[in-house]
Design a protein around this motif. Sequence first.
Motif, short mmCIF file in Angstrom:
data_model
loop_
_atom_site.label_atom_id
_atom_site.label_comp_id
_atom_site.label_asym_id
_atom_site.label_seq_id
_atom_site.Cartn_x
_atom_site.Cartn_y
_atom_site.Cartn_z
N LYS A 117 58.35 57.23 -8.76
CA LYS A 117 57.30 56.11 -9.51
C LYS A 117 55.80 56.56 -9.89
O LYS A 117 54.84 56.67 -10.47
CB LYS A 117 56.75 55.07 -9.70
N GLY A 118 55.78 57.16 -8.59
CA GLY A 118 54.53 58.27 -8.65
C GLY A 118 53.96 59.49 -9.03
O GLY A 118 55.05 59.67 -9.62
N GLU A 119 52.84 59.61 -9.31
CA GLU A 119 52.27 61.69 -9.74
C GLU A 119 53.57 62.60 -9.31
O GLU A 119 53.75 63.52 -9.76
CB GLU A 119 51.19 61.22 -9.87
N PHE A 120 53.39 62.04 -7.96
CA PHE A 120 53.82 62.99 -7.53
C PHE A 120 55.31 62.31 -6.04
O PHE A 120 54.36 61.92 -5.61
CB PHE A 120 53.57 64.72 -7.52
N SER A 140 52.61 60.20 -3.56
CA SER A 140 51.58 59.65 -3.81
C SER A 140 51.66 58.63 -3.87
O SER A 140 50.70 58.11 -3.86
CB SER A 140 51.33 60.52 -5.00
N SER A 147 56.68 59.89 -11.89
CA SER A 147 55.67 59.32 -12.71
C SER A 147 56.54 58.46 -14.30
O SER A 147 56.29 57.59 -14.89
CB SER A 147 54.31 59.40 -14.09
N THR A 148 57.71 57.51 -13.16
CA THR A 148 58.35 57.27 -14.31
C THR A 148 59.10 55.78 -13.14
O THR A 148 59.77 55.84 -11.68
CB THR A 148 59.94 57.90 -13.74
N LEU A 149 59.22 54.67 -13.93
CA LEU A 149 59.29 53.41 -13.02
C LEU A 149 60.15 53.03 -13.66
O LEU A 149 61.07 52.62 -14.48
CB LEU A 149 57.98 52.35 -13.12
N GLU A 206 61.07 51.63 -17.79
CA GLU A 206 60.28 50.32 -18.31
C GLU A 206 60.22 50.85 -19.83
O GLU A 206 59.93 50.43 -20.71
CB GLU A 206 59.00 50.65 -16.99
N PRO A 228 52.32 50.71 -14.29
CA PRO A 228 53.11 51.25 -15.35
C PRO A 228 53.66 52.99 -14.09
O PRO A 228 52.24 52.79 -13.12
CB PRO A 228 53.27 51.46 -16.46
N GLY A 229 54.83 53.42 -14.01
CA GLY A 229 54.70 54.87 -13.23
C GLY A 229 53.93 55.92 -13.23
O GLY A 229 53.27 55.90 -14.47
N GLY A 230 53.14 56.27 -12.47
CA GLY A 230 52.24 57.33 -13.25
C GLY A 230 51.46 56.41 -12.39
O GLY A 230 49.68 57.17 -12.70
N VAL A 262 47.31 52.75 -7.43
CA VAL A 262 46.40 53.87 -6.69
C VAL A 262 47.26 55.63 -6.41
O VAL A 262 48.32 55.13 -6.48
CB VAL A 262 47.02 53.38 -5.20
N HIS A 263 46.31 56.29 -5.78
CA HIS A 263 47.56 57.45 -5.89
C HIS A 263 46.89 58.40 -3.92
O HIS A 263 44.97 58.63 -5.30
CB HIS A 263 46.57 58.11 -7.29
N TYR A 264 47.44 58.90 -3.74
CA TYR A 264 46.29 59.74 -2.14
C TYR A 264 47.31 60.95 -2.59
O TYR A 264 48.21 61.26 -2.46
CB TYR A 264 47.81 58.56 -1.80
N GLU A 265 46.39 62.00 -2.51
CA GLU A 265 46.74 63.13 -2.71
C GLU A 265 46.26 63.47 -0.95
O GLU A 265 46.76 64.16 -0.44
CB GLU A 265 45.00 63.85 -3.12
#
Lengths: 436, 97
Positions: free
Chosen positions: A36-39, A42, A128-130, A152, B88-90, B93-96
């Motif tokens: 689900k995270g951007e990478f 993350s 980025s996919t939940l 989702e 939602p996906g993406g 919170v976001h940790y770099e």
Amino acid sequence: MGNDRYDVIIVGAGPAGSSAAQLCAENNLSVALIEKGEFPGSKNMFGGAIYSETTATIVPTFWEEAPLERPITEEKIWFMEPNSVVEVGFTGYDFAKSPYNSFTVIRSRFDRWFADKAVQKGAHLLTSTLVENLVYEKLGLTGKKVSGVRLEDGSEIYSEVVILAEGGWANLAEKAGLRDNINSKMLTIYIKELLALPQGVIEARFNLEKNEGCSIGMVSYPTAGAIGKGGIWTNRDTISLAVGGFLDQFNQKGLNIYQLLYRLKGHPKVKRLIEGAETVQYMYHQIPRGSYDNIPRLYDDGILVTGDAANLISGRHGTEIAMLSGMYAAETVIHAKAKGDFSKKTLAAYGNKLENTFFVDNMKVRKKSKIFYQKHTDSDFLISQLANEVAKVFFTEGFRTEQENINNMLKEVENIQPLSKTLSDLYQAVWHWRVL
Amino acid sequence: MGNFIKTNQNPLKYVRIKVADHSHIYLRDKQRCQRECENKPCTYFCPTRVYSWSGEDREIKVAYQRCVECGACPWGCPYDNISWSFPPGGYGVHYEL
Ligand SMILES: Cc1cc2nc3c(=O)[nH]c(=O)nc-3n(C[C@H](O)[C@H](O)[C@H](O)COP(=O)(O)OP(=O)(O)OC[C@H]3O[C@@H](n4cnc5c(N)ncnc54)[C@H](O)[C@@H]3O)c2cc1C
Ligand code: SF4
Ligand code: SF4
């Protein structure tokens, strides 16, 4: 994506999911790894350190390529009172060279690299996919089998089997009926601050060489009366400072983890280590505190649960166990693929593999320690107070005979609690300090 | 520990959150907070103060934009009154680092 059917869908690209993905892909299964995270990484944080031996079973000589911070050569525990500290520790300079023992890492870097290994071996990574739910198909006349996931946006992806590696929240495991409701007594929450300092300053303050690192577990003072722990880890040019504990205790005592962190930063022993450091990031995460009793059902028709999602946590070995359980899940799935049967009968092999591991054995033992802590919520504090009082008498010079000193120490001990309880507390604390 | 953060440090200053356009948190029964929940632990267990009691409206306000997904919510409310799902996906919170 619509009509693709994979051999295996893995939900979550943490250590458990990426281990499973690497092994499955290596063995020519088609794999979708969904995050689900951007990478990958993350969304993830931990103390922390990963252990070398386990990581190397997935990626041999990983230290030659993985984004690592420092190999740990010094491990310490601090029993902390407001104005004193008793330190117990071990230094192993062999740990600074191959095959090492453990490394501090930053998860956003490590998890990203680890998932990329799976991609290199052929896994499809969707970020980025939940995943919102599981999808089922009929099995026989009355049964049903997991046959994919729903995203989702309502779209579905299908597979022979789904491996859940979704971490401690375990929404999907719960939906699949594989996990009982957990409650605030079984959940710990943590905050971590990442503090930047020049490498040379970190090495000077922690008494390290260039390629050495340190981890410090902190007991008593950090949690202000709640059961929990604090920790410090040295990274390359940052320090990780974490504190947290049981949610039900924070609720009862009206504590807030952000405030606890702030208070801890003011402790004289901590303050001088982080003096002048610049805050880079605050991070937050939970750890489910399982014991053997809370391990959910680990498999069903078309589905397996791994890592934190399965409450497979034993002491500080979270990532390690996540990787191993991911590996066993993958082995089971590879075997199921060869047999062409993904029913729970075949997948039961996964449960058997886990039953025979050191960590499930440990969890059986630790069941007792959880009960111990629930009964003696004050034990960490008493031990810490006691150790500090006794050490203070021991190290305070004065015109006293040895016998007077011993008498004074005994007096301190008995002032705090009766001697028999003290000995049993001390034993339990040393035995169980790794639990939380 | 008394009232919330007395220091000037802001826990959100050093966190990157990509805010979605709809909330991932809602209260199942707002009345319940007022009538039954004396201590309102959500106003202190949440590290970034997503929940606050509005004396004026006599209800808990939810600033979902501040949520750092620490994981306390689904289990922290003694009345199981918080419905919490992932952003939602993406998003979120976001940790770099
Ligand atoms: C403060 C703290 C300190 C710790 N210290 C240590 C330590 O020093 N050493 C150690 O070994 N362990 C430590 N741990 C434990 C360790 O972090 C965990 O055990 C480990 O991360 C578990 O790995 P996992 O793959 O099971 O789950 P996670 O690492 O939580 O990964 C789950 C992944 O799944 C994704 N995901 C979840 N749900 C969905 C969904 N529905 N759809 C798509 N993606 C989803 C998440 O975004 C995440 O990337 C610590 C934990 C904390 C909180
Ligand atoms: S803890 Fe739950 S019931 Fe109490 S005020 Fe908060 S949301 Fe309402
Ligand atoms: S999950 Fe954590 S940060 Fe988010 S609202 Fe709940 S307590 Fe606050």
